[in-house]
Design a protein around this motif. Sequence first.
Motif, mmCIF file in Angstrom:
data_model
loop_
_atom_site.group_PDB
_atom_site.id
_atom_site.type_symbol
_atom_site.label_atom_id
_atom_site.label_comp_id
_atom_site.label_asym_id
_atom_site.label_seq_id
_atom_site.Cartn_x
_atom_site.Cartn_y
_atom_site.Cartn_z
ATOM 1 N N GLY A 290 0.776 -1.226 0.000
ATOM 2 C CA GLY A 290 0.000 0.000 0.000
ATOM 3 C C GLY A 290 0.812 1.284 0.000
ATOM 4 N N HIS A 291 2.155 1.164 -0.053
ATOM 5 C CA HIS A 291 3.038 2.335 -0.040
ATOM 6 C C HIS A 291 4.052 2.231 -1.169
ATOM 7 C CE1 HIS A 291 1.587 3.711 3.893
ATOM 8 N NE2 HIS A 291 1.541 2.417 4.200
ATOM 9 N N ALA A 292 4.608 3.360 -1.572
ATOM 10 C CA ALA A 292 5.643 3.368 -2.609
ATOM 11 C C ALA A 292 6.922 2.720 -2.088
ATOM 12 C CB ALA A 292 5.935 4.800 -3.049
ATOM 13 N N MET A 293 7.653 2.028 -2.989
ATOM 14 C CA MET A 293 8.906 1.381 -2.624
ATOM 15 C C MET A 293 9.964 2.436 -2.296
ATOM 16 S SD MET A 293 11.335 -1.273 -4.755
ATOM 17 C CE MET A 293 9.947 -2.302 -5.158
ATOM 18 N N ILE A 294 10.808 2.139 -1.313
ATOM 19 C CA ILE A 294 11.912 3.013 -0.916
ATOM 20 C C ILE A 294 13.207 2.323 -1.358
ATOM 21 C CG2 ILE A 294 13.152 4.070 0.996
ATOM 22 C CD1 ILE A 294 10.497 4.005 2.563
#
Length: 59
Positions: free
Chosen positions: A54-58
């Motif tokens: 649910g979040h952008a990859m870091i």
Amino acid sequence: MTDPLTEVVTLLQPQAAFSKVVSGAGPWRVRRSEDGQPFYSVILNGSCHLAVDGHAMIN
């Protein structure tokens, strides 16, 4: 005198239920499904990507 991060970690008093040393090379991953449990990791050499559903990859 300590830095702010050290103060926060000291106040939280984190504890690990277990620990282990893992060494790997090439493409590999760790997938966790436990909610509410802290997960600590140290990358000593190379690089990694952090992906949380649910979040952008870091990178």
